[in-house]
Design a protein around this motif. Sequence first.
Motif: not given
Length: 98
Positions: A55-76
Amino acid sequence: MAGNLLSYYEAIEHASLDMLNAARSGDWDRVVKLEGACAVLIGRLKHAATEHPMGPSELALKSRIMQRILVNDAEIRNLAEPWLNELGHMVGEPGKMH
């Protein structure tokens, strides 16, 4: 079921943070091991996501989690670049003793 999907994203985020910490300490074997664990989680997530849309609220949380994953990936990737360049020089120089 969306909460279960979010738990996969959170587990992947946690694994990406563990990978980043291992990369920061130069433990590339652990990075590779954790990358394999992430691949398993991603495979399970893909399967579960096809059966249970968010649903919309879960998608918003998913988006925030994915952004953090991408930041970690970029630093790795930034941390891995010198190591990969060194490996490339070692492999690319025939006749050189290692």
